[in-house]
Design a protein around this motif. Structure first.
Motif, PDB file in Angstrom:
ATOM      1  N   LEU A 125      33.443  10.343  42.143  1.00 61.11           N
ATOM      2  CA  LEU A 125      32.526  10.224  43.273  1.00 61.11           C
ATOM      3  C   LEU A 125      32.841  11.386  44.205  1.00 61.11           C
ATOM      4  N   ASN A 126      31.869  12.219  44.458  1.00 63.90           N
ATOM      5  CA  ASN A 126      32.124  13.400  45.276  1.00 63.90           C
ATOM      6  C   ASN A 126      31.907  13.163  46.751  1.00 63.90           C
ATOM      7  N   LYS A 127      31.088  12.166  47.069  1.00 67.88           N
ATOM      8  CA  LYS A 127      30.754  11.953  48.481  1.00 67.88           C
ATOM      9  C   LYS A 127      31.911  11.302  49.208  1.00 67.88           C
ATOM     10  N   GLY A 128      32.091  11.672  50.480  1.00 63.24           N
ATOM     11  CA  GLY A 128      33.226  11.135  51.234  1.00 63.24           C
ATOM     12  C   GLY A 128      34.496  11.720  50.645  1.00 63.24           C
ATOM     13  N   GLN A 129      35.521  10.909  50.582  1.00 60.81           N
ATOM     14  CA  GLN A 129      36.754  11.382  49.986  1.00 60.81           C
ATOM     15  C   GLN A 129      36.598  11.340  48.468  1.00 60.81           C
ATOM     16  N   TYR A 130      36.998  12.420  47.823  1.00 58.73           N
ATOM     17  CA  TYR A 130      36.851  12.504  46.363  1.00 58.73           C
ATOM     18  C   TYR A 130      37.641  11.373  45.679  1.00 58.73           C
ATOM     19  N   LEU A 131      37.016  10.776  44.712  1.00 53.70           N
ATOM     20  CA  LEU A 131      37.695   9.784  43.882  1.00 53.70           C
ATOM     21  C   LEU A 131      37.351  10.101  42.432  1.00 53.70           C
ATOM     22  N   GLY A 132      38.341  10.341  41.614  1.00 49.34           N
ATOM     23  CA  GLY A 132      38.081  10.659  40.210  1.00 49.34           C
ATOM     24  C   GLY A 132      39.138  10.039  39.320  1.00 49.34           C
ATOM     25  N   SER A 133      38.743   9.670  38.118  1.00 49.98           N
ATOM     26  CA  SER A 133      39.705   9.070  37.197  1.00 49.98           C
ATOM     27  C   SER A 133      39.384   9.492  35.773  1.00 49.98           C
ATOM     28  N   LEU A 134      40.415   9.810  35.040  1.00 48.40           N
ATOM     29  CA  LEU A 134      40.255  10.063  33.607  1.00 48.40           C
ATOM     30  C   LEU A 134      41.182   9.095  32.878  1.00 48.40           C
ATOM     31  N   HIS A 135      40.562   8.304  32.032  1.00 49.57           N
ATOM     32  CA  HIS A 135      41.331   7.260  31.351  1.00 49.57           C
ATOM     33  C   HIS A 135      41.117   7.416  29.846  1.00 49.57           C
TER      34      HIS A 135
END
Lengths: 259, 339
Positions: free
Chosen positions: A238-248
């Motif tokens: 999710l790029n909006k706001g604070q970045y949140l990313g996950s690779l699982h």
């Protein structure tokens, strides 16, 4: 909200099946049902700029429970995945992470040959995670809840009596809840009410959520029992706001009961 | 069959190695990147920035040129510490090399009006009983109760705070009680509730909280009410005076908010400290971390408390001369009110 999601799912699946039916002749066959229980090993990399500029990672032991209905022309599945792990940053910030997916998918065959079938369809997925920063001041809590509609493509390929499957899902719409730019606080019991209402519809390019799967299903001459091995990967950001990313990424082996 | 399994394992290992490439850029562990991350995080997430009179942009212009690739850790600590000191917020700070650098050295700047147990005993003409250095209590000859609460420290066991029920039972027949929270710098709000609930005769909203959910000044969640209601078999309904001073901070202020909405409570003393909400840590690229609050608290009339503190209903001070003589003029005034 639910109605909108149902309509969109219906449209995505309906579109795929209508298109498939125009391409493929329906082959009558008796569907095979199966229940699988799987366990394996996983690796997760997670970046959440709400709490860190660094990537957290961990190995984990994922589990899944899957129901499949397979016929010559279609695939249905309902899958529940669960994982609990402790993620760690390079400088030992700790994050307890409990999460899971519940997904329902429906795919129709669009192409077939003697060795190969190609399917196209959709998947509806609820993906949630609760996270706790255990060695942070005030032990802040974070949550994410993604409700997504995915386009899904799948291919199966047979070598002798063994079978391979590959699948790719990409979300085209999500209704996502997360704690905004910031964190939950244990002291305020009704914060879910306030922040929960801030769910947002999101789509590409701000919200990217994709999953891919490679499966190996060996031939076993028993009637009801089978095992399979799956490699499953999921990337979201999710790029909006604070970045949140996950690779699982995970490898699971499953025992399957067919009926 | 083996080949198939190796094939799947290969892909799992291959994709696991892609985390750095797929997840957003991680700032480098270099002074300039650390400074930038530090400044941006305060800019985006620190709620105090929206209510305290500090121009964070101009601080960037002033301090950014001082940071170069050759800046040492100690120089960087000095610069970051100086920047934060403009906010004077005891909940704001950063941890570097296992040391916490606060934005506000409150103890150095402020003086408590609490003159210690001996100061109180001098006024009450009684020796105070104590419980675990949390509560000091007794009633005087005029049947007025006194309880000093030194802390709501969350690291202490709950049972220590539940002892308040024993104290209030002992002081049940008094004609009034003075609750002295001067110099109480906070702790766990749940512990503050244990005490305040014994004075609540009905449910009342004592504060609202908003959480920062975006970088802009107006990016906040809705107002979340926090209320307080009665617990246990009976409530203390006789007059209560709560004593405050400028060292009352954090959960100490929350406690004051809980108490001042009760009908039988008067507040007396000096304006409290100005930080209510505790912070959380954000990890910088070199492992240091910023601690910053991300919420704002409001009185029931939606006046913001963060950055202002709470002014008591009746202001009272201790003069320098009274302080030298160990004369607790605020406590004396409270006793007058309850006579």
């Amino acid at each position: 909200m639910k109605k909108i999601l149902h309509i969109l799912l219906f449209l995505s699946n309906g579109f795929a099946s209508a298109w498939c039916q125009s391409v493929v002749e329906t082959v009558p066959s008796k569907p095979v049902h199966s229940l699988s229980l799987g366990v394996g090993l996983s690796h997760t990399g997670l970046k959440n700029e709400t709490v860190s500029s660094l990537i957290f990672s961990s190995m984990g032991v994922p589990m899944h429970f899957t129901y499949r209905r397979e016929s010559a022309v279609s695939r249905h599945y309902v899958q529940l995945q669960f994982l609990s792990q402790t993620l760690e940053s390079p400088f030992k910030f700790m994050m307890e992470d409990v999460g899971g997916h519940l997904s329902y998918g429906y795919l129709r065959r669009i192409k077939s040959s003697t060795k190969m079938n190609v399917f196209l369809g959709g998947e509806c997925q609820v993906q949630g995670a609760g996270r706790r920063m255990t060695n942070n001041v005030n032990v802040p809590k974070l949550f994410t809840l993604f409700n997504s509609l995915h386009l899904a493509g799948m291919m199966d390929y047979s070598i002798g009596k063994h079978r391979f499957e590959g699948q790719l899902n990409v979300a085209f719409l999500g209704y996502n809840l997360r704690a905004g730019n910031n964190l939950l606080d244990a002291f305020v019991p009704d914060i879910f009410d306030a922040l929960g209402r801030k769910g947002k519809f999101e789509t590409l390019p701000n919200y990217l959520n994709m999953a891919w799967r490679l499966s190996y299903i060996p031939f076993i001459s028993t009637r009801h029992i089978q095992w399979r091995m799956d490699y499953w990967g999921n990337f979201y950001r999710l790029n909006k706001g604070q970045y949140l990313g996950s690779l699982h990424n995970q490898l699971t082996t499953s025992l399957t009961y067919k009926f | 069959m083996k080949k198939s399994i190796y094939f799947l394992v290969f892909w799992a290992v291959f994709f696991s190695g892609c985390a750095k490439a797929l997840l957003s850029d991680t700032p480098k562990n270099e002074p300039e990147a650390i400074f930038e991350t530090f400044w941006q995080q305060i800019n985006k997430n620190y709620s105090g920035k929206d209510v305290r009179p500090v121009n964070w942009d101009s601080l960037y212009t002033l301090y950014r040129p001082q940071i170069t690739p050759q800046t040492t850790d100690n120089q960087l600590i000095t610069t970051l510490s100086t920047m934060l000191s403009h906010y004077k917020d005891g909940h704001l700070g950063f941890i570097a090399k296992n040391q916490f650098y606060t934005s506000n050295k409150r103890n150095a700047n402020f003086t408590t009006d609490y003159l210690g147990k001996s100061g109180v005993e001098k006024v009450l003409k009684k020796t105070l009983k104590t419980h675990k250095n949390i509560f000091s209590y007794e009633k005087n000859a005029d049947n007025i109760g006194y309880i000093h609460i030194s802390t709501f420290d969350g690291r202490l066991p709950q049972v220590d705070f539940e002892f308040f029920n024993t104290i209030i039972e002992e002081l049940r027949q008094t004609k009034g009680i003075i609750i002295d929270i001067r110099s109480n710098q906070g702790g766990d709000e749940a512990y503050a509730r244990i005490v305040a609930e014994r004075f609540a005769t009905s449910y009342a909203v004592y504060k609202y909280t908003r959480t920062k959910i975006g970088a802009s000044k107006n990016d906040y969640s809705e107002y979340l009410p926090s209320d307080l209601g009665p617990t246990n078999n009976w409530q203390y309904i006789n007059p209560v005076v709560v004593l405050t001073d400028q060292l009352v901070f954090s959960t100490g202020i929350n406690f004051l908010m809980m108490m001042q909405v009760q009908r039988n409570v008067t507040t007396l003393g000096t304006t409290t400290g100005d930080g209510v909400n505790g912070g959380v840590l954000y990890e910088l690229p070199n492992g240091w971390s910023i601690q910053m609050p991300f919420k704002l608290s409001y009185l029931p009339d939606k006046t913001v408390v963060e950055g202002k503190g709470i002014k008591p209903k009746i202001e009272a001070f201790i003069s320098e001369e009274q302080r030298k003589n160990g004369q607790d003029a605020i406590l004396e005034k409270a006793l007058e009110l309850l006579k």
